[in-house]
Design a protein around this motif. Structure first.
Motif, mmCIF file in Angstrom:
data_model
loop_
_atom_site.group_PDB
_atom_site.id
_atom_site.type_symbol
_atom_site.label_atom_id
_atom_site.label_comp_id
_atom_site.label_asym_id
_atom_site.label_seq_id
_atom_site.Cartn_x
_atom_site.Cartn_y
_atom_site.Cartn_z
ATOM 1 N N GLU A 13 0.830 -1.211 0.000
ATOM 2 C CA GLU A 13 0.000 0.000 0.000
ATOM 3 C C GLU A 13 0.861 1.257 0.000
ATOM 4 O O GLU A 13 0.645 2.177 -0.802
ATOM 5 C CB GLU A 13 -0.925 -0.004 1.223
ATOM 6 C CG GLU A 13 -1.450 1.353 1.672
ATOM 7 C CD GLU A 13 -2.377 2.023 0.673
ATOM 8 O OE1 GLU A 13 -2.634 3.234 0.832
ATOM 9 O OE2 GLU A 13 -2.845 1.364 -0.275
ATOM 10 N N GLU A 17 0.406 3.478 -3.351
ATOM 11 C CA GLU A 17 -0.768 4.355 -3.240
ATOM 12 C C GLU A 17 -0.639 5.624 -4.084
ATOM 13 O O GLU A 17 -1.595 6.053 -4.719
ATOM 14 C CB GLU A 17 -1.013 4.739 -1.777
ATOM 15 C CG GLU A 17 -2.196 5.665 -1.567
ATOM 16 C CD GLU A 17 -3.513 5.064 -2.063
ATOM 17 O OE1 GLU A 17 -4.180 5.722 -2.885
ATOM 18 O OE2 GLU A 17 -3.853 3.950 -1.648
ATOM 19 N N SER A 23 -2.637 0.899 -6.250
ATOM 20 C CA SER A 23 -2.411 0.275 -4.943
ATOM 21 C C SER A 23 -3.424 -0.835 -4.678
ATOM 22 O O SER A 23 -3.068 -1.913 -4.185
ATOM 23 C CB SER A 23 -2.490 1.330 -3.831
ATOM 24 O OG SER A 23 -3.782 1.918 -3.796
ATOM 25 N N THR A 24 -4.689 -0.575 -5.030
ATOM 26 C CA THR A 24 -5.733 -1.584 -4.805
ATOM 27 C C THR A 24 -5.429 -2.854 -5.581
ATOM 28 O O THR A 24 -5.538 -3.963 -5.063
ATOM 29 C CB THR A 24 -7.118 -1.040 -5.222
ATOM 30 O OG1 THR A 24 -7.410 0.134 -4.474
ATOM 31 C CG2 THR A 24 -8.199 -2.079 -4.972
ATOM 32 N N MET A 27 -2.601 -4.701 -3.911
ATOM 33 C CA MET A 27 -3.007 -5.343 -2.654
ATOM 34 C C MET A 27 -3.879 -6.566 -2.908
ATOM 35 O O MET A 27 -3.787 -7.568 -2.196
ATOM 36 C CB MET A 27 -3.731 -4.335 -1.756
ATOM 37 C CG MET A 27 -2.802 -3.339 -1.097
ATOM 38 S SD MET A 27 -3.604 -2.366 0.220
ATOM 39 C CE MET A 27 -4.659 -1.290 -0.757
ATOM 40 N N GLU A 46 -7.446 -3.527 3.707
ATOM 41 C CA GLU A 46 -6.887 -2.916 2.503
ATOM 42 C C GLU A 46 -7.381 -1.483 2.293
ATOM 43 O O GLU A 46 -6.719 -0.690 1.624
ATOM 44 C CB GLU A 46 -7.221 -3.776 1.277
ATOM 45 C CG GLU A 46 -6.472 -5.099 1.264
ATOM 46 C CD GLU A 46 -6.924 -6.013 0.141
ATOM 47 O OE1 GLU A 46 -6.251 -7.047 -0.087
ATOM 48 O OE2 GLU A 46 -7.947 -5.718 -0.509
ATOM 49 N N GLN A 50 -5.209 2.922 4.413
ATOM 50 C CA GLN A 50 -5.018 4.153 3.644
ATOM 51 C C GLN A 50 -4.878 5.360 4.566
ATOM 52 O O GLN A 50 -4.322 6.386 4.171
ATOM 53 C CB GLN A 50 -6.192 4.368 2.691
ATOM 54 C CG GLN A 50 -6.258 3.340 1.566
ATOM 55 C CD GLN A 50 -7.494 3.529 0.696
ATOM 56 O OE1 GLN A 50 -8.464 4.169 1.109
ATOM 57 N NE2 GLN A 50 -7.465 2.975 -0.494
ATOM 58 N N ALA A 221 2.442 1.652 6.471
ATOM 59 C CA ALA A 221 1.989 2.360 5.266
ATOM 60 C C ALA A 221 2.410 3.827 5.306
ATOM 61 O O ALA A 221 2.801 4.402 4.281
ATOM 62 C CB ALA A 221 0.477 2.254 5.126
#
Length: 265
Positions: A13, A17, A23-24, A27, A46, A50, A221
């Motif tokens: 992430e 990101e 990023s999604t 992940m 997930e 953020q 993160a």
């Protein structure tokens, strides 16, 4: 989810990101390889980590976010985030279904890479180089572009940066505005996801192991995202988007092969 799993996904992430590589999508792939993609807490995790990435933007660009009386700056972000809030509320369940699909990620990774290979040549005459020059209409248009990223694998960062360049921002400012816009966008998405989880399955947020995983995940993160942002701005100024495009094309092709051969489900 083990602590190891939490750290791995949080690193992914933080690294991805704010880069235009999704990023999604990364992940989803990471959790699929770890064998925890279908777990309800993984889906929440997930999104919730953020918050750590958001904090990295606020810290790095604290002069933009503070003092809080910079109403013009905050109003632009509010206007820009409206499209994502509206569409997110309308299509939340459909988006959740797509989050379970490595095939969707593979296709959008590949397609997005092809776009990034040519994006620098498409927008060669920027006229806006300062955030103060971004008007409310341009901010809203960038927010519309960001909505494309509701499809996993598209990349929120890439969509909003392309939107910024289409609105005549130069590459560096388009990237920075994408970072700023990430704060209300991801804060809203995280808050909605946590509230929904609390209403539907409160045990998931009262489990001690889950809370520890969330705390560690957000810390990791935050640290990794700070490093990634600093790298990205410098790299973008020197090299543009071409290498990110090739990364997505190669990565998307490999993922597509893995999915079609049944190795990744």
């Amino acid at each position: 989810m083990s602590i190891f799993d939490a750290i791995v996904i949080a690193i992914v992430e933080g690294l991805t990101e704010f880069l235009p590589i999704s990023s999604t999508g990364h992940m989803i792939i990471a959790s699929s390889f770890l064998g925890i993609a279908k777990d309800d807490f993984t889906k929440l995790f997930e999104v919730a980590i953020q918050l750590g990435a958001i904090l990295s933007v606020v810290v790095l660009y604290h002069k933009k976010f503070f003092p809080l009386n910079r109403w013009n700056f905050y109003l632009k972000l509010l206007i820009a985030v409206i499209p994502a809030l509206a569409l997110g509320a309308l299509f939340s369940d459909k988006i959740d279904d797509l989050l379970e699909s490595p095939l969707t990620v593979a296709i959008t990774m590949l397609a997005g890479g092809l776009v990034l290979l040519f994006i620098d040549k498409l927008f060669q005459q920027p006229v806006i180089v300062k955030e103060e020059e971004v008007g409310f209409v341009r901010a809203f248009m960038i927010g519309l572009w960001q909505c494309v990223a509701m499809i996993p694998g598209v990349s929120r960062s890439a969509a909003s940066i392309i939107g910024g360049m289409q609105q005549k921002l130069n590459r560096s400012l388009a990237a920075e505005f994408s970072f700023f816009l990430a704060v209300p966008t991801m804060a809203a998405a995280t808050g909605y996801k946590l509230l929904k989880a609390w209403k539907e399955n409160p045990e998931i947020l009262t489990n001690t192991d889950n809370l520890i995983a969330l705390a560690i995940g957000n810390l990791v993160a935050f640290i990794v995202a700070m490093l990634a942002i600093k790298f990205f701005i410098g790299f973008l100024q020197k090299h543009g988007f071409k290498w990110f495009g090739w990364y997505r094309v190669i990565g998307g092709t490999i993922l597509l092969v893995l999915v079609l051969t049944g190795y990744l489900k």
